[in-house]
Design a protein around this motif. Structure first.
Motif, PDB file in Angstrom:
ATOM      1  N   HIS A 196       0.832  -1.205   0.000  1.00  0.00           N
ATOM      2  CA  HIS A 196       0.000   0.000   0.000  1.00  0.00           C
ATOM      3  C   HIS A 196       0.863   1.250   0.000  1.00  0.00           C
ATOM      4  O   HIS A 196       0.658   2.173  -0.796  1.00  0.00           O
ATOM      5  CB  HIS A 196      -0.932   0.007   1.215  1.00  0.00           C
ATOM      6  CG  HIS A 196      -1.553   1.341   1.477  1.00  0.00           C
ATOM      7  ND1 HIS A 196      -0.961   2.282   2.318  1.00  0.00           N
ATOM      8  CD2 HIS A 196      -2.679   1.922   0.996  1.00  0.00           C
ATOM      9  CE1 HIS A 196      -1.705   3.377   2.349  1.00  0.00           C
ATOM     10  NE2 HIS A 196      -2.756   3.182   1.566  1.00  0.00           N
ATOM     11  N   ASP A 197       1.836   1.296   0.905  1.00  0.00           N
ATOM     12  CA  ASP A 197       2.662   2.493   1.051  1.00  0.00           C
ATOM     13  C   ASP A 197       3.474   2.765  -0.216  1.00  0.00           C
ATOM     14  O   ASP A 197       3.616   3.918  -0.642  1.00  0.00           O
ATOM     15  CB  ASP A 197       3.605   2.346   2.249  1.00  0.00           C
ATOM     16  CG  ASP A 197       2.844   2.261   3.571  1.00  0.00           C
ATOM     17  OD1 ASP A 197       1.636   2.588   3.586  1.00  0.00           O
ATOM     18  OD2 ASP A 197       3.456   1.858   4.580  1.00  0.00           O
ATOM     19  N   SER A 198       4.016   1.702  -0.826  1.00  0.00           N
ATOM     20  CA  SER A 198       4.815   1.880  -2.037  1.00  0.00           C
ATOM     21  C   SER A 198       3.947   2.321  -3.207  1.00  0.00           C
ATOM     22  O   SER A 198       4.384   3.108  -4.057  1.00  0.00           O
ATOM     23  CB  SER A 198       5.566   0.594  -2.387  1.00  0.00           C
ATOM     24  OG  SER A 198       4.662  -0.474  -2.657  1.00  0.00           O
ATOM     25  N   ALA A 199       2.702   1.836  -3.263  1.00  0.00           N
ATOM     26  CA  ALA A 199       1.781   2.272  -4.315  1.00  0.00           C
ATOM     27  C   ALA A 199       1.430   3.747  -4.144  1.00  0.00           C
ATOM     28  O   ALA A 199       1.298   4.484  -5.123  1.00  0.00           O
ATOM     29  CB  ALA A 199       0.519   1.417  -4.298  1.00  0.00           C
ATOM     30  N   ARG A 200       1.288   4.177  -2.904  1.00  0.00           N
ATOM     31  CA  ARG A 200       0.996   5.582  -2.622  1.00  0.00           C
ATOM     32  C   ARG A 200       2.135   6.485  -3.119  1.00  0.00           C
ATOM     33  O   ARG A 200       1.903   7.564  -3.684  1.00  0.00           O
ATOM     34  CB  ARG A 200       0.809   5.786  -1.127  1.00  0.00           C
ATOM     35  CG  ARG A 200      -0.574   5.476  -0.595  1.00  0.00           C
ATOM     36  CD  ARG A 200      -1.550   6.579  -0.945  1.00  0.00           C
ATOM     37  NE  ARG A 200      -2.787   6.485  -0.186  1.00  0.00           N
ATOM     38  CZ  ARG A 200      -3.838   7.282  -0.385  1.00  0.00           C
ATOM     39  NH1 ARG A 200      -3.788   8.228  -1.312  1.00  0.00           N
ATOM     40  NH2 ARG A 200      -4.930   7.148   0.330  1.00  0.00           N
ATOM     41  N   GLU A 201       3.373   6.055  -2.900  1.00  0.00           N
ATOM     42  CA  GLU A 201       4.526   6.872  -3.240  1.00  0.00           C
ATOM     43  C   GLU A 201       4.927   6.754  -4.706  1.00  0.00           C
ATOM     44  O   GLU A 201       5.634   7.627  -5.228  1.00  0.00           O
ATOM     45  CB  GLU A 201       5.721   6.490  -2.351  1.00  0.00           C
ATOM     46  CG  GLU A 201       5.530   6.859  -0.892  1.00  0.00           C
ATOM     47  CD  GLU A 201       6.805   6.710  -0.084  1.00  0.00           C
ATOM     48  OE1 GLU A 201       7.855   6.354  -0.669  1.00  0.00           O
ATOM     49  OE2 GLU A 201       6.773   6.962   1.132  1.00  0.00           O
ATOM     50  N   PHE A 202       4.488   5.714  -5.375  1.00  0.00           N
ATOM     51  CA  PHE A 202       4.863   5.481  -6.768  1.00  0.00           C
ATOM     52  C   PHE A 202       4.244   6.568  -7.660  1.00  0.00           C
ATOM     53  O   PHE A 202       3.103   6.967  -7.452  1.00  0.00           O
ATOM     54  CB  PHE A 202       4.365   4.097  -7.192  1.00  0.00           C
ATOM     55  CG  PHE A 202       4.900   3.606  -8.496  1.00  0.00           C
ATOM     56  CD1 PHE A 202       6.260   3.518  -8.717  1.00  0.00           C
ATOM     57  CD2 PHE A 202       4.040   3.216  -9.514  1.00  0.00           C
ATOM     58  CE1 PHE A 202       6.758   3.049  -9.925  1.00  0.00           C
ATOM     59  CE2 PHE A 202       4.512   2.739 -10.713  1.00  0.00           C
ATOM     60  CZ  PHE A 202       5.887   2.654 -10.924  1.00  0.00           C
ATOM     61  N   PRO A 203       4.978   7.053  -8.657  1.00  0.00           N
ATOM     62  CA  PRO A 203       4.429   8.100  -9.514  1.00  0.00           C
ATOM     63  C   PRO A 203       3.128   7.658 -10.200  1.00  0.00           C
ATOM     64  O   PRO A 203       2.986   6.497 -10.604  1.00  0.00           O
ATOM     65  CB  PRO A 203       5.538   8.318 -10.550  1.00  0.00           C
ATOM     66  CG  PRO A 203       6.786   7.845  -9.885  1.00  0.00           C
ATOM     67  CD  PRO A 203       6.369   6.710  -9.005  1.00  0.00           C
ATOM     68  N   ALA A 204       2.206   8.585 -10.335  1.00  0.00           N
ATOM     69  CA  ALA A 204       0.987   8.316 -11.096  1.00  0.00           C
ATOM     70  C   ALA A 204       1.355   8.014 -12.542  1.00  0.00           C
ATOM     71  O   ALA A 204       2.434   8.381 -13.025  1.00  0.00           O
ATOM     72  CB  ALA A 204       0.050   9.516 -11.024  1.00  0.00           C
ATOM     73  N   GLN A 205       0.465   7.353 -13.247  1.00  0.00           N
ATOM     74  CA  GLN A 205       0.743   6.908 -14.607  1.00  0.00           C
ATOM     75  C   GLN A 205       1.139   8.056 -15.535  1.00  0.00           C
ATOM     76  O   GLN A 205       2.025   7.892 -16.387  1.00  0.00           O
ATOM     77  CB  GLN A 205      -0.439   6.119 -15.171  1.00  0.00           C
ATOM     78  CG  GLN A 205      -1.816   6.734 -14.988  1.00  0.00           C
ATOM     79  CD  GLN A 205      -2.483   6.329 -13.692  1.00  0.00           C
ATOM     80  OE1 GLN A 205      -1.887   6.474 -12.628  1.00  0.00           O
ATOM     81  NE2 GLN A 205      -3.711   5.818 -13.769  1.00  0.00           N
ATOM     82  N   GLU A 206       0.514   9.208 -15.372  1.00  0.00           N
ATOM     83  CA  GLU A 206       0.861  10.358 -16.209  1.00  0.00           C
ATOM     84  C   GLU A 206       2.303  10.809 -15.964  1.00  0.00           C
ATOM     85  O   GLU A 206       3.038  11.142 -16.900  1.00  0.00           O
ATOM     86  CB  GLU A 206      -0.096  11.521 -15.928  1.00  0.00           C
ATOM     87  CG  GLU A 206      -1.548  11.247 -16.275  1.00  0.00           C
ATOM     88  CD  GLU A 206      -2.323  10.612 -15.139  1.00  0.00           C
ATOM     89  OE1 GLU A 206      -3.560  10.478 -15.269  1.00  0.00           O
ATOM     90  OE2 GLU A 206      -1.697  10.233 -14.104  1.00  0.00           O
ATOM     91  N   GLU A 207       2.706  10.809 -14.698  1.00  0.00           N
ATOM     92  CA  GLU A 207       4.080  11.204 -14.370  1.00  0.00           C
ATOM     93  C   GLU A 207       5.076  10.150 -14.827  1.00  0.00           C
ATOM     94  O   GLU A 207       6.177  10.475 -15.296  1.00  0.00           O
ATOM     95  CB  GLU A 207       4.216  11.436 -12.857  1.00  0.00           C
ATOM     96  CG  GLU A 207       5.594  11.919 -12.450  1.00  0.00           C
ATOM     97  CD  GLU A 207       5.733  12.124 -10.957  1.00  0.00           C
ATOM     98  OE1 GLU A 207       6.874  12.350 -10.506  1.00  0.00           O
ATOM     99  OE2 GLU A 207       4.706  12.051 -10.237  1.00  0.00           O
ATOM    100  N   LEU A 208       4.704   8.880 -14.709  1.00  0.00           N
ATOM    101  CA  LEU A 208       5.613   7.811 -15.125  1.00  0.00           C
ATOM    102  C   LEU A 208       5.875   7.872 -16.628  1.00  0.00           C
ATOM    103  O   LEU A 208       6.992   7.592 -17.081  1.00  0.00           O
ATOM    104  CB  LEU A 208       5.028   6.453 -14.736  1.00  0.00           C
ATOM    105  CG  LEU A 208       5.974   5.254 -14.812  1.00  0.00           C
ATOM    106  CD1 LEU A 208       7.211   5.475 -13.946  1.00  0.00           C
ATOM    107  CD2 LEU A 208       5.267   3.973 -14.386  1.00  0.00           C
ATOM    108  N   VAL A 209       4.874   8.251 -17.393  1.00  0.00           N
ATOM    109  CA  VAL A 209       5.063   8.434 -18.832  1.00  0.00           C
ATOM    110  C   VAL A 209       6.126   9.502 -19.085  1.00  0.00           C
ATOM    111  O   VAL A 209       6.997   9.342 -19.951  1.00  0.00           O
ATOM    112  CB  VAL A 209       3.731   8.815 -19.511  1.00  0.00           C
ATOM    113  CG1 VAL A 209       3.970   9.408 -20.906  1.00  0.00           C
ATOM    114  CG2 VAL A 209       2.828   7.606 -19.627  1.00  0.00           C
TER     115      VAL A 209
END
Length: 238
Positions: A196-209
């Motif tokens: 959960h915590d890592s998903a929260r901190e992971f960049p959103a899909q738009e940012e990851l692009v």
């Protein structure tokens, strides 16, 4: 994020070693059985075809590697790499039981320093792995280095839904119910709290692009799955 006084790499390795025996079961439960279809879409996105040589980084128990094997066939090769020995042991047992005709091998290694020459693979995938890396950009650059020009790098991972109402319900489910499921099925609630915590901190899909593009890929894009709970992000090496 609290890594219990350890560096992220050590914490992640110990966490995934501890949940390896029940990892696939938990993935199916958490995704309501949709995870297999998501992996098939990732295989399509990377453009895996008969005879290709594909690298699957952070392969875990090998489920995405097996889907890739179905696509590349008996003339193709799939290399699954992970640094968790326990996850690889599960992958090896599954490999012995599969009827997959592709040449699939699993090796233990570090995604931050991939043990392959430049331009070695026709495509590279990473399933639910980028957010576990100590340095996302460094890991991504290593994947780009090892893929051939014209080949794709494809990530399948948790994302961030934006639909009002659904977004709040999803994060509540992920924060409260998933660790409880982890406690019941794996006796390791802390591992699923980390998810959960890592998903929260992971960049959103738009940012990851944008990060994919910054690292040198072109034609970068994302595809939302399950309302944006999961996304496939991809780009092509020039």
């Amino acid at each position: 994020m609290d890594f219990a006084g350890k560096d992220k790499a050590t914490y992640v390795k110990e966490t995934f070693n501890s949940i390896a025996p029940r990892y696939d079961l938990m993935n199916t439960l958490m995704s309501l059985g949709m995870d297999k279809g998501w992996r098939r879409l990732a295989v399509q996105k990377v453009g895996a075809m008969p005879g290709m040589n594909i690298l699957d980084v952070c392969c875990g128990t090998g489920q995405l590697s097996f889907e890739l094997g179905q696509a590349v066939g008996s003339d193709g090769n799939v290399t699954g790499l992970d640094f968790s020995q326990k996850m690889l042991e599960v992958a090896e047992r599954s490999l012995q039981q599969t009827s997959n005709t592709a040449h699939i091998r699993f090796i233990q290694g570090n995604a931050m320093e991939l043990p392959f020459p430049d331009n070695s693979f026709d495509g590279v995938t990473v399933g639910w792995g980028l957010r576990n890396l100590p340095d996302l950009r460094q890991g991504l650059k290593e994947m780009i280095r090892t893929v051939k020009p014209g080949g794709k790098v494809v990530s399948l991972d948790m994302a961030k839904p934006s639909l009002l109402g659904f977004k709040q319900a999803y994060w509540l489910y992920f924060e409260k119910l998933i660790p409880l499921m982890g406690k019941v099925w794996t006796r390791k609630a802390s591992a699923y709290q980390y998810l959960h915590d890592s998903a929260r901190e992971f960049p959103a899909q738009e940012e990851l692009v944008r990060i994919f593009a910054e690292c040198g890929l072109k034609d970068t894009c994302f595809t939302n799955l399950a309302g944006g709970v999961v996304a496939i992000v991809s780009g092509k090496k020039p």
